[in-house]
Design a protein around this motif. Structure first.
Motif: not given
Length: 402
Positions: A83-87
């Motif tokens: 979630t952190l990386n993909d946004n």
């Protein structure tokens, strides 16, 4: 063709991957590497063109599900990291990438970087002064690491008392960018993602209530044609600024000095003529690239040198090899701190070109310049060892004495 010379888990390869790169370039334009199930691309012309090729993406999720793309979804337990990386900007494609980059660019302007220059110089001077006062020490831990972390923390308005966990959080998250990370690495990345995200959500809430002159406040107020950043996008952007904003700078500083110590004639040349500093920084980034590999998904079949690479494949673009390609650089294996024609791709290219490149250059010029002025007789005190990571390649420490 397979690529047995490519051995990213071997300490000997990590210490000096360049002979293997030369062999890969001689053997062809693209090589299948079974252990990571990636296609390796070693030539400058191909890497440079593919970075700009819209048939490739940092993600595929804007067009396909995991299943449609022939990929296994990540384990549910890894969700906080993804979630952190993909946004974050680095792992998005249009239209989200275009929108977020436009909004972040409004907050992260050339004027912002220019205004930071005195702060960067002040921080660099303080760190170098302490190193000189102690008669030397670990250049990595005492100058290379703290400077970019402090600069990003100042930009984001993170109080000094809260800065302790920033570097460990970043290191744990970046562990996931190595090849075939272990479950233990993933667990550390997930924990850091949860803790760092929670901290930033509190910081964002505080800045909403009491805006300041920092980048978090600027991200909150950034808008374009009615569009704004979501809270998750702001959190992911701040984490990316810290991770991308210091990993490369840390490793360029330490790897760069290690390179200079092994090239005494070039070091003497730089010490005698500080006006070489800007070309020297670019050459050190080319000669020993801090980010050795950058990955891209193949969204539509492409052909490289007669080899069809099908949709669903992953390309590993070898920056370190491209920056030593004799087809683009004269005498690429030689360090030339005055090299004028130096279009290295250490900051990437195309829509994902590094947003923080101007700031990285300011930081590198400040720390190298300060060390040249204040520690003109600095020398190596012990042979360094490389950390096990290959993608983000750096030293464990760099012991120096004055």
């Amino acid at each position: 063709m397979d690529a047995p010379v490519f051995a990213p888990w071997s300490p000997a390869f990590t210490a000096d991957p360049y002979p293997a790169y030369a062999e890969l370039r001689e053997r062809g334009r693209v090589h299948w590497f079974e252990p990571t199930r990636q296609w390796l691309v070693p030539h400058y012309a191909d890497v440079s063109a593919l970075l700009r090729d819209r048939r490739l993406g940092r993600t595929y999720l804007h067009r396909f599900t995991h299943e449609e793309f022939g990929r296994t979804p990540p384990p549910p337990g890894h969700e906080p990291f993804h979630t952190l990386n993909d946004n974050g900007l680095l792992d998005l494609e249009a239209p989200d990438h275009t929108r977020i980059r436009r909004l972040v660019t409004k907050a992260f302007t050339p004027r912002t970087v220019q205004a930071l220059e005195p702060t960067v110089r002040r921080l660099a001077a303080g760190l170098v002064r302490a190193l000189v006062k102690n008669g030397g020490g670990d250049l990595l831990a005492e100058v290379a690491e703290p400077l970019p972390v402090a600069v990003i923390a100042e930009m984001l308005g993170i109080p000094e008392s809260d800065r302790g966990p920033l570097r460990p959080w970043s290191a744990d998250i970046c562990g996931m960018f190595e090849l075939n990370p272990s479950e233990e690495t993933a667990a550390r990345a997930v924990r850091a993602s949860v803790e760092f995200s929670a901290y930033l959500r509190e910081l964002i809430a505080e800045r909403r209530a009491r805006p300041g002159g920092d980048l978090v406040s600027a991200l909150i107020s950034a808008h374009d044609e009615g569009e704004t950043l979501s809270e998750q996008e702001m959190v992911s952007t701040c984490v990316l600024l810290l991770n991308a904003g210091h990993e490369a700078t840390v490793n360029t500083t330490a790897n760069g000095w290690w390179t200079l110590f092994r090239h005494p004639a070039e070091l003497a040349r730089l010490r005698a003529d500080h006006s070489l500093l800007s070309t020297a920084v670019e050459e050190l980034m080319r000669y020993d690239t801090p980010l050795q590999m950058f990955e891209r998904w193949v969204l539509d079949d492409i052909e490289i040198g007669g080899t069809v690479v099908p949709r669903g494949s992953e390309l590993a673009l070898l920056f370190g090899s491209a920056n030593r390609d004799p087809a683009r650089f004269e005498r690429p294996g030689e360090l030339d701190l005055g090299r004028a024609d130096n279009p290295h791709i250490s900051f990437g290219a195309g829509v994902h070109y590094c947003l923080g490149a101007p700031l990285a250059r300011v930081e590198l010029a400040a720390s190298f310049g300060e060390l040249l002025r204040e520690a003109p007789a600095m020398r190596l005190a012990a042979e360094p060892e490389w950390k096990p990571g290959y993608v983000i390649r750096g030293l464990r420490e760099l012991r120096v004495e004055l």
